[in-house]
Write an enzyme that holds these catalytic residues in place. Structure first.
Site, PDB file in Angstrom:
ATOM      1  N   ASP A 263       0.927  -0.950  -0.053  1.00  0.00           N
ATOM      2  CA  ASP A 263       0.088  -0.006  -0.067  1.00  0.00           C
ATOM      3  C   ASP A 263       0.880   1.380   0.211  1.00  0.00           C
ATOM      4  OD1 ASP A 263      -2.094   1.771   0.157  1.00  0.00           O
ATOM      5  OD2 ASP A 263      -3.205   0.579   1.723  1.00  0.00           O
ATOM      6  N   TRP A 264       0.357   2.425  -0.383  1.00  0.00           N
ATOM      7  CA  TRP A 264       1.005   3.787  -0.518  1.00  0.00           C
ATOM      8  C   TRP A 264       1.869   3.935   0.476  1.00  0.00           C
ATOM      9  CZ3 TRP A 264      -0.407   1.160  -4.586  1.00  0.00           C
ATOM     10  CH2 TRP A 264      -0.064   1.771  -5.575  1.00  0.00           C
TER      11      TRP A 264
END
Length: 814
Positions: A230-231
């Site tokens: 995920d970012w």
């Protein structure tokens, strides 16, 4: 292809180029020498984020409410087509959460509170997306059940003194039978990528948890694609590489847009000094390239990105996040490619078939037409119309103004068009000559009551809503997760006030999940209650389809609606206050979430899981069971052994990894090259090679063992779609703790008046088994050398009417 790549190219395709350093929310570098392009990764699970001329589809929780496999597949197919049309390589979806907590902020992106319902929806969605040549990305792996404390930096920004992200502490059985179950379906459907989440699991971050990535996902599930973070969910360089992370996004390491990275040049250094085996980097690159080839993206006809996530003019900077020459360079990127096709009709169908009719006193609905039409309608509440400031006026839909068509956060999409309920109701009223009065300011209660008093014989349609979203945004005091299960904007008060004056009050609720309805559900003047979920752009047309009877409601609840939040038990509560500098969230309830919890403790819900009314009535009968295959108690091992592919790579000299002279460095762009080779020494100890492993054949979990058949008859006056739900009770004599019942299949069928239709369900090894934590293996509840002892129930909901049959152990094989 991978064997021909240089080390720089391998690291280039595993590392994002940095936040806003490319047209998409995630962009990898390329391997130009072998013709591998940089990849475009784009949100989201209900449409192409940050783009024009796209469809805003109904949310995941909405398609789950249809209980329709075909619509799940077609929605995935349409999503894939629009992503491909915009030049997206990896669609960041489908999303799946366990829905452990009904107030969880991102539950609406997923597919409900049951792993079988969610797993079917995920599998069909993946097949639809990837059938269009787009790599699906199943997320968020795993235990991301609430937004508050999912990231330490985010929590500190909300003035919480925490040191690390929340740890979801999950036992091995619940992990597999609840939370990983839908991911198994994604893998079985051939998903190309999986996104690891922000939170910790058992006090190890998801993106560097070797047990979950190398062990459960890649070994047990036999996942062949790549794991992407995920970012800014990556928390280390070497550790995450060794634990099984294959791609880091957006490339920045610690914060967005800082230009630093845990990988890029740092991964280059780690390979050169032997901290990370070159074989591990080969494996990363191989998984990424394999997914790309698998979808046919090596074809010259596959489009490159033709839009920018960061600006709307035709031309703009190629590297929007830079502050030097990269910011100034102008390119043509926004081609305004219209990818909507005829998807609005599909979006309308999904939204209509998801609508759950919860109450319908004396057949208040459907409204008649022509001579049977209502003479006067009152439409009340701001949920009847689009956001008065513009449907896209709130960043990432981070507000609850107007009709609630989607939740907020990175899973949201900008509307290219929006058809509001008020517009649709007015159109139907014009056809019937019906008077429509409306007040859409929920705060102006006096005006609402005065309007209602002016038309005492009207039917009143009251709109109310409950919203939630992702934790980086807050709306009206809700930091992603809902603070409770109440309707927003004093919706209870509005409904009660109108119902006290209007004898025919129809309530329409747009919501992200369960809402507390106790203050109005039994009011005698509330004659109908309609749960319209999150319908996306076709909010109005889909609603009037059901209200006027063009579509017989067939939506069913994908979760339980309790009478109060406490009914969901301790495990159903969001942790709003940290219990430790590293918040600890113990999933002590194990398997007992949602209806399983209600069943175990004999709690009467307001509306049970799978519930939904129709304009007709259905009857289930004639259940029978056929043994397809006799299984062993434990799964067999795979034939042969698993030997990872051999890539003939060599580690280059450190000087070969210096910045090439012909590259103009762009500030904040993440490169694989080194500024200096000094200080890098290689450990000449032989690097470990990937071991040959003999693994349990978990593919056999999907072997069909039983077929259950039943009949469904339409006893009513109109045709409609029935949802036959198969529940199973485990044998109760094995000494193993099992839920009272579990969903094991569902079929949605069209049934004409007086028609009887056959329905059938295939049960697989996984459906009949359980995970034995002591043995560390899946097994069947065998007793005395015999299997069986199950009870099967085909019925309308978890507590609805139906037909049942026992499968005795002595009957097996007959």
């Amino acid at each position: 292809m991978v064997s021909k790549m240089s080390l720089a190219e391998k690291i280039n395709i595993t590392t994002g180029t940095g936040w806003q350093m490319g047209p998409c929310v995630g962009n990898t570098g390329s391997a130009d020498s072998v013709g591998f392009p940089g990849l475009c990764l784009q949100d989201g699970p209900l449409g192409v984020r940050f783009a024009d001329s796209v469809t805003v589809f109904p949310a995941g929780i909405t398609v789950a409410s249809t209980w329709d496999r075909d619509l799940m597949f077609k929605r995935g197919q349409a999503l894939g087509a629009e992503m491909r049309g915009k030049g997206v390589n990896v669609m960041l979806g489908p999303a799946m959460m366990g829905n452990r907590m009904p107030a969880g902020g991102r539950n609406w992106e997923g597919f409900g509170a049951d792993p079988v319902l969610s797993g079917v929806a995920v599998g069909e969605t993946v097949k639809g997306i990837q059938g269009e040549g787009v790599i699906a990305c199943a997320k968020h792996y795993i235990g991301n059940e609430q937004e508050i404390f999912r990231q330490a930096v985010e929590a500190r920004g909300q003035n919480w003194a925490v040191d690390e992200a929340i740890s979801a502490n999950i036992g091995g059985r619940a992990l597999r039978e609840i939370y990983a179950w839908p991911f198994m379906d994604a893998v079985e459907s051939g998903v190309g990528s999986v996104m690891c989440s922000y939170n910790q699991i058992n006090n190890s971050y998801a993106c560097q948890n070797s047990y979950l990535l190398n062990g459960l996902l890649k070994d047990e599930m036999n996942f062949q694609g790549f794991v992407v973070s995920d970012w800014i969910a990556q928390r280390s360089g070497v550790a995450s590489a060794l634990a099984g992370l294959d791609m880091t996004m957006p490339g920045d390491g610690r914060v967005f847009a800082d230009g630093g990275s845990y990988w890029g040049s740092e991964l280059t250094t780690a390979v050169l000094n032997s901290s990370v085996p070159l074989s591990r980097v080969d494996d990363m690159a191989l998984r990424i390239v394999a997914a790309w080839y698998s979808m046919g993206q090596d074809s010259s006809s596959y489009p490159r990105p033709n839009f920018s996530s960061w600006f709307r003019l035709p031309q703009g900077p190629q590297y929007f996040g830079s502050d030097d020459i990269g910011k100034k360079a102008g390119i043509t990127i926004n081609n305004y490619t219209n990818v909507k096709s005829n998807h609005s009709s599909l979006a309308r169908q999904i939204a209509a078939e998801s609508i759950v009719l919860l109450k319908n006193t004396n057949n208040t609905l459907p409204f008649g037409s022509g001579s049977n039409a209502r003479r006067s309608l009152m439409v009340l509440g701001e949920g009847a119309m689009g956001n008065k400031n513009g449907v896209n006026s709130c960043i990432d839909r981070g507000c609850n103004d107007g009709t609630l068509g989607q939740g907020w956060g990175s899973g949201s999409v900008e509307y290219s068009s929006f058809y509001s309920p008020l517009e649709a109701i007015q159109e139907k009223a014009r056809e019937d000559g019906t008077l429509v009065s409306y007040v859409t300011s929920e705060a102006d209660h006096n005006r609402i009551y005065a309007t209602v008093a002016s038309y005492p014989n009207s039917t009143c349609i009251v709109f109310a809503s409950a919203d939630s979203g992702e934790g980086y945004l807050a709306a009206e005091g809700h930091h992603g997760d809902r603070n409770d299960l109440k309707l927003w904007h004093n919706g209870d008060r509005l409904i009660q006030g109108v119902a006290s004056m209007c004898k025919d009050t129809v309530v329409v609720i747009h919501a992200v999940g369960p809402v507390d309805m106790e203050s109005f559900i039994e009011h005698p003047n509330v004659t109908a209650v309609v749960l319209a979920n999150l319908p996306g752009q076709e909010a109005g047309s889909s609603l009037t389809d059901v209200l006027w009877g063009g579509v017989n409601p067939s939506g069913r609840l994908p979760y339980t609606i309790g009478r109060r939040l406490a009914d969901y038990g301790p495990g159903g509560q969001v942790m709003y206050t940290p219990n430790h500098p590293i918040p600890q969230q113990d999933f002590d309830e194990g398997l007992y979430i949602d209806y399983r919890h209600f069943d175990k403790f004999n709690i009467i819900p307001r509306f049970d899981f799978g519930f939904g009314m129709s304009y007709t009535t259905f009857e289930f009968s004639d259940i029978n069971i056929e043994v397809v295959k006799t299984p062993t108690e434990f799964l067999p091992t795979r034939n042969g052994t698993v030997q990872p592919p051999k890539i003939n790579s060599t580690i280059p000299d450190a000087k070969e990894m210096l910045f090439p002279a012909d590259i103009t460095q762009i500030h904040k762009y993440v490169y694989p090259y080194l500024s200096s080779s000094s200080g890098i020494t290689r450990d000449n100890t032989p690097q470990p090679s990937a071991s040959t492993r003999s693994l349990v054949d978990t593919d056999k979990l999907f072997t069909s063992l039983l077929k259950v058949r039943a009949k469904v008859k339409n006893n009513g006056a109109v045709a409609g779609k029935a949802v036959a739900q198969l529940y199973m009770s485990y044998p109760n004599s094995t000494g193993v703790d099992f839920p009272v019942q579990v969903l094991r299949g569902f079929v949605k069928v069209q049934v004409e008046v007086n028609q009887t239709v056959d329905v059938s369900f295939d049960l697989m090894w996984r459906d009949l088994g359980y995970y034995d934590e002591e043995k560390g293996a899946w097994r069947l509840p065998v007793e005395g050398g015999k299997w069986g002892g199950y009870k099967f129930m085909v019925k309308s909901s978890s507590r609805g009417d139906g037909v049942e049959k026992d499968m005795n152990r002595e009957d097996v094989g007959k």
